[in-house]
Design a protein around this motif. Structure first.
Motif, mmCIF file in Angstrom:
data_model
loop_
_atom_site.group_PDB
_atom_site.id
_atom_site.type_symbol
_atom_site.label_atom_id
_atom_site.label_comp_id
_atom_site.label_asym_id
_atom_site.label_seq_id
_atom_site.Cartn_x
_atom_site.Cartn_y
_atom_site.Cartn_z
ATOM 1 N N LEU A 1 0.297 -0.207 13.132
ATOM 2 C CA LEU A 1 -1.141 -0.251 12.585
ATOM 3 C C LEU A 1 -1.644 1.350 13.126
ATOM 4 O O LEU A 1 -1.522 1.354 14.264
ATOM 5 N N SER A 2 -2.188 2.075 12.342
ATOM 6 C CA SER A 2 -2.650 3.487 12.680
ATOM 7 C C SER A 2 -3.476 3.901 11.672
ATOM 8 O O SER A 2 -3.637 3.018 10.863
ATOM 9 N N TYR A 3 -3.959 5.034 11.797
ATOM 10 C CA TYR A 3 -4.784 5.699 10.842
ATOM 11 C C TYR A 3 -3.875 6.213 9.851
ATOM 12 O O TYR A 3 -2.806 7.014 10.210
ATOM 13 N N LEU A 4 -4.051 6.102 8.500
ATOM 14 C CA LEU A 4 -3.241 6.871 7.386
ATOM 15 C C LEU A 4 -4.072 7.351 6.303
ATOM 16 O O LEU A 4 -5.234 6.609 5.978
ATOM 17 N N LEU A 5 -3.592 7.811 5.318
ATOM 18 C CA LEU A 5 -4.190 8.357 4.332
ATOM 19 C C LEU A 5 -3.781 7.381 2.931
ATOM 20 O O LEU A 5 -2.391 7.128 2.928
ATOM 21 N N GLU A 6 -4.700 6.698 2.499
ATOM 22 C CA GLU A 6 -4.427 6.009 1.421
ATOM 23 C C GLU A 6 -5.683 5.872 0.212
ATOM 24 O O GLU A 6 -6.842 6.373 0.725
ATOM 25 N N ASP A 7 -5.334 5.423 -0.945
ATOM 26 C CA ASP A 7 -6.196 5.355 -1.965
ATOM 27 C C ASP A 7 -7.163 4.314 -2.050
ATOM 28 O O ASP A 7 -6.940 3.449 -1.231
ATOM 29 N N ASP A 8 -7.957 4.300 -2.929
ATOM 30 C CA ASP A 8 -8.811 3.300 -3.119
ATOM 31 C C ASP A 8 -8.241 1.819 -3.238
ATOM 32 O O ASP A 8 -8.623 0.669 -3.258
ATOM 33 N N GLU A 9 -6.873 1.821 -3.636
ATOM 34 C CA GLU A 9 -6.168 0.533 -4.042
ATOM 35 C C GLU A 9 -5.143 0.488 -2.879
ATOM 36 O O GLU A 9 -4.261 -0.457 -3.019
ATOM 37 N N GLY A 10 -5.400 0.988 -1.595
ATOM 38 C CA GLY A 10 -4.585 0.799 -0.554
ATOM 39 C C GLY A 10 -3.097 1.424 -0.727
ATOM 40 O O GLY A 10 -2.288 1.238 0.059
ATOM 41 N N GLN A 11 -2.843 2.201 -1.579
ATOM 42 C CA GLN A 11 -1.679 3.000 -1.665
ATOM 43 C C GLN A 11 -1.645 4.310 -0.696
ATOM 44 O O GLN A 11 -2.497 4.892 -0.731
ATOM 45 N N VAL A 12 -0.510 4.570 -0.142
ATOM 46 C CA VAL A 12 -0.385 5.656 0.666
ATOM 47 C C VAL A 12 -0.567 6.976 -0.157
ATOM 48 O O VAL A 12 0.389 7.010 -1.217
ATOM 49 N N LYS A 13 -1.332 7.709 0.322
ATOM 50 C CA LYS A 13 -1.672 9.078 -0.597
ATOM 51 C C LYS A 13 -0.225 10.079 -0.274
ATOM 52 O O LYS A 13 0.329 10.149 0.652
ATOM 53 N N GLY A 14 -0.099 10.965 -1.088
ATOM 54 C CA GLY A 14 0.871 11.840 -1.181
ATOM 55 C C GLY A 14 -0.215 12.962 -0.399
ATOM 56 O O GLY A 14 -1.209 13.057 -0.182
#
Length: 419
Positions: free
Chosen positions: A303-316
């Motif tokens: 668990l950490s900070y990550l970039l994801e979209d509104d649906e919880g998918q990891v962003k490019g």
């Protein structure tokens, strides 16, 4: 600890106490943990037990420190960049020269330690992921030295960007396995390496490349890399009579950053700065600033900070530097941010390129594009300070691997200057 006389100079610098350790579940505050497939839980626990046993064994450190000194080339110098300091104006800039390590970057500190651990556990094969290729080269290097079979997983886009390092890995005897899923960069290489490890963990050791992933990897990678900050701390006191006012490192997953910054954690007068990849600029989506723009979530087992979209998918993500092109960050750096012990900065692609050119012309040192992000921010910070103050910047790698990318972007400009 008993060490031979020839290694006593380094052993006197390295503090082997495990400070600010995670809890039993591998958590740094609310971050970290061990979120992995059921089949990997036992192998991860076995690695944790083997690591803690090795870390308490003087013979393990005797061999590790001997290799760090006589094979890797530690201690790396702390260089007062006088010309760069004058060019920037303001504080004095000191560079921790991890680019002078064998293999050309900080990554070998970790691969030496984990290869020794793999051998101790009786593993004959190693796998690794790589983005910029430096961890891949460092893994292939120690695999050749220890006569281990080695497979390196690398996104096809990074294979294109880092052709010199791909050839180095193959030359060293490693098999480079292209990964085409997702954005074909570091995130996807980690996914594939973890998938393969699930099926092969009985005889294969995964040399994880950054201070992220499931416990115990963040702790292990941090411990193997704290040689950077412990040396720099000792060298700053020897050269300037005091600790730096600011310590700066670039951040992708976080291995070089935690290695430099962790030994200064308890020195509250030292400002600690993590520099993320701003890509084309933080106002858009094409960047890799997980700490600045991310939110808590699980990526690659922690668990950490990550970039994801509104649906919880990891962003490019996007960065000119393959090693920073990653949508997450190590959990300990996330905890340091939450605790108010870490300041954030960023550098765009263009700012990193400008810093690359300035250091090359001012000091005759060609930095990696990853390190150029730390340089860009460190120079900006130094410019706002007084000449009596000091800024320590981790020069995490050299720029040989990036010549293709730099030539594409700056070739015409440089050629025009020579016309």
């Amino acid at each position: 600890m008993s060490l031979s006389d020839q290694n006593r100079d380094l052993s006197s610098i390295y503090n082997l106490e495990i400070k600010h350790a995670p809890d039993a579940g591998g958590h740094f505050g609310r971050f970290g943990g061990r979120f992995a497939a059921e089949t990997l839980m036992q192998p991860l626990k076995e690695i944790e037990e083997a690591f803690l046993e090795a870390w308490a064994d003087p013979a393990f450190h005797e061999e590790r420190i001997d290799l760090l000194k006589n094979y890797v080339g530690r201690a790396t110098p702390l260089y007062h960049a006088r010309h760069l300091s004058k060019e920037v104006g303001g504080a004095q800039i000191y560079l921790k020269r991890e680019d002078l390590n064998h293999t050309g970057a900080h990554k070998v500190n970790n691969t030496i330690g984990q290869a020794l651990l793999a051998r101790r556990m009786g593993k004959k094969k190693v796998i690794a992921e790589t983005g910029a290729g430096q961890h891949g080269v460092a893994t292939a290097t120690v695999a050749a030295m220890f006569n281990m079979e080695c497979n390196i997983y690398m996104g096809r886009e990074d294979i294109r960007r880092q052709a010199p390092n791909v050839f180095r890995m193959k030359l060293l005897g490693a098999k480079v396995v292209p990964v085409d899923s997702g954005t074909a960069t570091l995130k996807d290489a980690v996914n594939e390496a973890l998938r393969v490890w699930v099926a092969t963990c009985e005889d294969t050791y995964y040399i994880f490349g950054t201070a992220a992933g499931p416990h115990p990897f963040p702790l292990m990678v941090r411990q193997f890399h704290t040689v950077i900050g412990q040396e720099a701390r000792h060298q700053c006191l020897a050269q300037t009579g005091r600790l730096p006012d600011v310590a700066v490192a670039c951040v992708g997953g976080g291995s070089n950053a935690i290695g430099l910054l962790h030994p200064f954690y308890d020195d509250n007068d030292v400002r600690l700065v993590a520099v993320e990849a701003g890509g084309h600029g933080l106002d858009g989506d094409e960047h890799a600033a997980s700490l600045a723009a991310g939110k808590p979530g699980i990526i690659h087992g922690s668990l950490s900070y990550l970039l994801e979209d509104d649906e919880g998918q990891v962003k490019g993500t996007h960065s000119i530097s393959a090693g920073l092109d990653y949508p997450g960050v190590g959990p300990e750096l996330a905890a340091m941010l939450d605790a108010g012990r870490l300041d954030l900065d960023s550098a765009t692609d263009n700012q990193a390129l400008d810093a690359f050119k300035i250091l090359t012309r001012c000091e005759g040192i060609i930095p990696a594009l990853e390190s150029s992000h730390a340089l860009a921010a460190g120079m900006r910070i130094a410019a706002a300070m007084s000449p009596e103050q000091t800024v320590l910047i981790n020069l995490s790698g050299r720029g040989d691997k990036d010549m293709g990318t730099v030539f594409e972007l700056l070739g015409d400009e440089i050629e025009g200057e020579q016309a």
